[in-house]
Design a protein around this motif. Structure first.
Motif, mmCIF file in Angstrom:
data_model
loop_
_atom_site.group_PDB
_atom_site.id
_atom_site.type_symbol
_atom_site.label_atom_id
_atom_site.label_comp_id
_atom_site.label_asym_id
_atom_site.label_seq_id
_atom_site.Cartn_x
_atom_site.Cartn_y
_atom_site.Cartn_z
ATOM 1 N N THR A 1 -4.937 6.745 2.413
ATOM 2 C CA THR A 1 -4.788 7.823 3.436
ATOM 3 C C THR A 1 -3.368 7.319 4.512
ATOM 4 O OG1 THR A 1 -7.255 8.161 3.650
ATOM 5 C CG2 THR A 1 -6.152 8.750 5.402
ATOM 6 N N PHE A 2 -2.783 8.143 4.850
ATOM 7 C CA PHE A 2 -1.462 8.166 5.487
ATOM 8 C C PHE A 2 -1.423 8.816 6.565
ATOM 9 C CE2 PHE A 2 -0.258 6.882 1.122
ATOM 10 C CZ PHE A 2 0.495 5.738 1.322
ATOM 11 N N VAL B 1 -7.632 -2.120 1.983
ATOM 12 C CA VAL B 1 -6.925 -2.689 3.087
ATOM 13 C C VAL B 1 -6.506 -1.718 4.157
ATOM 14 C CG1 VAL B 1 -4.778 -3.929 3.953
ATOM 15 C CG2 VAL B 1 -5.988 -4.572 1.684
ATOM 16 N N LYS B 2 -6.753 -2.036 5.389
ATOM 17 C CA LYS B 2 -6.402 -1.179 6.716
ATOM 18 C C LYS B 2 -5.019 -1.857 7.275
ATOM 19 C CE LYS B 2 -10.947 1.084 7.300
ATOM 20 N NZ LYS B 2 -12.056 1.125 8.340
ATOM 21 N N ILE B 3 -4.151 -0.995 7.230
ATOM 22 C CA ILE B 3 -2.807 -1.405 8.094
ATOM 23 C C ILE B 3 -2.598 -0.878 9.436
ATOM 24 C CG2 ILE B 3 -0.549 -2.218 7.783
ATOM 25 C CD1 ILE B 3 -0.813 -2.188 4.644
ATOM 26 N N ASN B 4 -2.542 -1.628 10.443
ATOM 27 C CA ASN B 4 -2.619 -0.934 11.687
ATOM 28 C C ASN B 4 -1.134 -0.537 11.877
ATOM 29 O OD1 ASN B 4 -3.486 0.347 14.122
ATOM 30 N ND2 ASN B 4 -2.755 -1.644 15.306
ATOM 31 N N VAL C 1 -4.080 0.583 -3.444
ATOM 32 C CA VAL C 1 -5.330 1.401 -3.774
ATOM 33 C C VAL C 1 -6.237 1.308 -2.685
ATOM 34 C CG1 VAL C 1 -4.852 0.914 -6.274
ATOM 35 C CG2 VAL C 1 -6.449 -0.434 -5.229
ATOM 36 N N ASN C 2 -7.137 2.413 -2.509
ATOM 37 C CA ASN C 2 -8.337 2.529 -1.755
ATOM 38 C C ASN C 2 -8.002 2.031 -0.239
ATOM 39 O OD1 ASN C 2 -9.654 3.187 -4.073
ATOM 40 N ND2 ASN C 2 -9.903 1.217 -4.582
ATOM 41 N N SER C 3 -6.806 2.416 0.237
ATOM 42 C CA SER C 3 -6.481 1.705 1.477
ATOM 43 C C SER C 3 -6.087 2.845 2.564
ATOM 44 C CB SER C 3 -5.345 0.836 1.230
ATOM 45 O OG SER C 3 -5.529 -0.246 0.439
ATOM 46 N N GLU C 4 -5.536 2.444 3.747
ATOM 47 C CA GLU C 4 -5.254 3.115 4.745
ATOM 48 C C GLU C 4 -4.193 2.557 5.814
ATOM 49 O OE1 GLU C 4 -7.791 5.470 8.251
ATOM 50 O OE2 GLU C 4 -8.861 4.219 6.847
ATOM 51 N N PHE C 5 -3.277 3.635 6.165
ATOM 52 C CA PHE C 5 -2.365 3.186 6.829
ATOM 53 C C PHE C 5 -2.647 3.710 8.368
ATOM 54 C CE2 PHE C 5 -0.308 2.042 3.013
ATOM 55 C CZ PHE C 5 0.785 1.063 3.329
ATOM 56 N N LEU C 6 -3.166 3.056 9.214
ATOM 57 C CA LEU C 6 -3.468 3.471 10.609
ATOM 58 C C LEU C 6 -2.799 4.033 11.414
ATOM 59 C CD1 LEU C 6 -6.655 0.872 11.260
ATOM 60 C CD2 LEU C 6 -6.613 3.144 9.994
ATOM 61 N N SER C 7 -1.223 3.851 11.232
ATOM 62 C CA SER C 7 -0.126 4.310 12.058
ATOM 63 C C SER C 7 0.948 4.639 11.128
ATOM 64 C CB SER C 7 0.323 3.107 12.789
ATOM 65 O OG SER C 7 0.824 2.025 12.193
ATOM 66 N N GLU C 8 2.124 5.455 11.705
ATOM 67 C CA GLU C 8 3.037 6.066 10.885
ATOM 68 C C GLU C 8 3.693 4.931 10.203
ATOM 69 O OE1 GLU C 8 5.929 7.985 13.245
ATOM 70 O OE2 GLU C 8 4.328 9.424 14.255
ATOM 71 N N VAL C 9 4.230 5.399 8.822
ATOM 72 C CA VAL C 9 4.994 4.294 7.856
ATOM 73 C C VAL C 9 6.432 4.527 8.281
ATOM 74 C CG1 VAL C 9 5.248 3.591 5.576
ATOM 75 C CG2 VAL C 9 2.872 4.443 6.231
ATOM 76 N N PRO C 10 7.141 3.875 8.797
ATOM 77 C CA PRO C 10 8.698 4.076 9.194
ATOM 78 C C PRO C 10 9.451 3.895 7.954
ATOM 79 C CG PRO C 10 7.901 1.878 9.718
ATOM 80 C CD PRO C 10 6.684 2.424 9.368
ATOM 81 N N SER C 11 10.910 4.451 8.069
ATOM 82 C CA SER C 11 11.862 4.161 6.860
ATOM 83 C C SER C 11 12.022 2.669 6.382
ATOM 84 C CB SER C 11 13.149 5.017 7.553
ATOM 85 O OG SER C 11 12.846 6.126 7.995
#
Length: 450
Positions: free
Chosen positions: A231-232, A182-185, A203-213
């Motif tokens: 990937t973060f 999954v890709k999360i923008n 698993v096997n995913s990507e966070f395309l922007s910052e992950v906030p608190s």
């Protein structure tokens, strides 16, 4: 010309014939469901066909903007597929009885409004399974998915935006929440808040922007939490916050940056953190992984920290872990050089570095290889800190002695030369005076009888 009078019996026969043909077509071809309130002028209702207990809503890849109608009846499974644009109204499936599975497959530009997938407990005593496969979700609004849900899975999908409280009031003991491929923008704080789940996997995913608190906030994972091959970008402080986790695995992930205490968890069983690149990090990044109070007095929880990479912008610091956890470190790679000023004679000042000096690696001064901290001290630090200073001290002392000796010798030589000149040189006289003295001496006038 006069028309014949209508025959009432024929009219009644035609009416019933049309009625039974309609019923027959609905049974043979499939039931056509329409919305109970088709007030959305911009959207057309997708056609949902019933086959036994499975209802299929197929958009047939049309470019039209479609909406999922509110459906009634007894349904075991609903599949929505092949849509270019799909809009799901609030409570679209709330009146379905006996529903077990909802699948979105090959859907683009999916919009889940608030309470779009809301499943009250009265509709079914069995928790639902909700799956998104090869789906591009434009937005998951607040409270979009809630109710009596046992499993939620996202497979090979893209999510543009997840709002706060997007997943709420799930069943007290849900079975699984999984994101695979999954890709999360964009994901906002408290997207998943305060619910209990048996297993959580990203698993096997990507966070395309910052992950906030507080994205994952006050969750309880009763069996297993796994974050693997993800990937973060930047992960903020307490982005992953769990009240209870039985088993925690963080494996093979890549972070651009992790801020202080990016993950907090009260663990009951083992913790495995392996093969991760945490990028630029904080020395307290893992301090908030603590032992649950329920097992704190029964047994020590083991944290295996294996083959991980950390990096510091300035001088590298010792990592801090909770002192109640049994720590095992294997091949911890610092993407830095070790500052030799942090040595106390031949040992690091930090107890952490002293304890794991054979398992912590640093880059050498020329950056052509990595060596254990114990070898770095011998190669890059020991020679510079002690032997070089001793040699420089000895050389300086010898030079000082040589200079002092040279000065003394020069003074002695100067004094001796001065004495020799005083003996050899005659008194200063003029030439005429010298001739007179010479004549007197020859005449014997200077001799006396004394």
């Amino acid at each position: 010309m006069r028309l014949p009078k209508p025959n009432e019996k024929v009219s009644i026969f035609i009416y019933f014939l049309l009625y039974f043909c309609n019923i027959f077509s609905r049974q043979c071809i499939g039931q056509q469901w329409t919305s109970q309130d088709s007030g959305d002028g911009a959207y057309n209702n997708v056609s949902c066909i019933a086959h036994d207990t499975k209802y299929t809503c197929d958009c047939r890849n049309t470019n039209e903007y479609m909406t999922l109608p509110r459906l009634d009846g007894y349904v075991y499974q609903i599949e929505i597929s092949n849509c270019k644009h799909m809009y799901v109204r609030p409570h679209a499936l709330a009146n379905i009885q006996g529903l077990r599975t909802v699948i979105f497959k090959k859907v683009e530009n999916l919009i889940l409004t608030s309470n779009a997938l809301s499943f009250p407990i009265h509709t079914s005593n069995t928790p639902l399974y909700v799956e998104f496969k090869e789906v591009k979700i434009e937005i998951i609004e607040s409270h979009a998915i809630n109710g009596n849900i046992g499993e939620i899975t996202f497979i090979s999908s893209t999510i543009e935006s997840i709002r706060p409280f997007a997943f709420t009031t799930l069943k007290d003991h849900s079975i699984l929440f999984k994101m695979d491929g999954v890709k999360i923008n964009n994901i906002e704080p408290q997207a998943l808040k305060k619910f209990t789940i048996d297993q959580l996997e990203i698993v096997n995913s990507e966070f395309l922007s910052e992950v906030p608190s507080k994205v994952f906030y006050e969750l309880e994972v009763l069996t297993f939490l796994r974050i693997q091959n993800v990937t973060f970008k930047k992960v903020h402080t307490r982005a992953f916050s769990f009240n209870v986790v039985k088993k925690l695995s963080v494996i093979g992930n890549k972070f651009d940056r992790t801020e202080s205490e990016w993950i907090t968890a009260q663990v009951r069983d083992r913790v495995l953190i392996k093969d991760n690149n945490f990028g630029t990090t904080s020395h307290i990044a893992f301090k908030a992984i603590e032992v649950s109070k329920e097992v704190a007095f029964l047994e020590r929880v083991e944290l295996q920290f294996i083959n991980n990479i950390v990096k510091f912008n300035n001088d590298p610091q010792a990592l801090v872990f909770n002192d109640k956890i049994q720590l095992q470190i294997t091949h911890l790679q610092y993407h830095n050089q070790f500052p030799c000023k942090e040595l106390d004679k031949t040992q690091p000042k930090s107890p952490f570095f002293r304890t794991y000096s054979e398992n912590i690696y640093f880059h050498t001064k020329n950056n052509n290889q990595s060596l254990t901290l114990s070898k770095i001290i011998d190669v890059d630090c020991k020679e510079k800190s002690y032997l070089l200073y001793i040699i420089l001290g000895i050389i300086s002392l010898i030079l000082i002695v040589i200079v002092i000796t040279a000065i003394i010798v020069m003074r002695i030589v100067k004094k001796r030369r001065k004495r020799m000149l005083d003996v050899v040189l005659p008194e200063s006289r003029t030439y005429k005076e010298t001739q007179i003295v010479y004549q007197i001496e020859n005449a014997g006038l200077l001799k006396t009888d004394l």
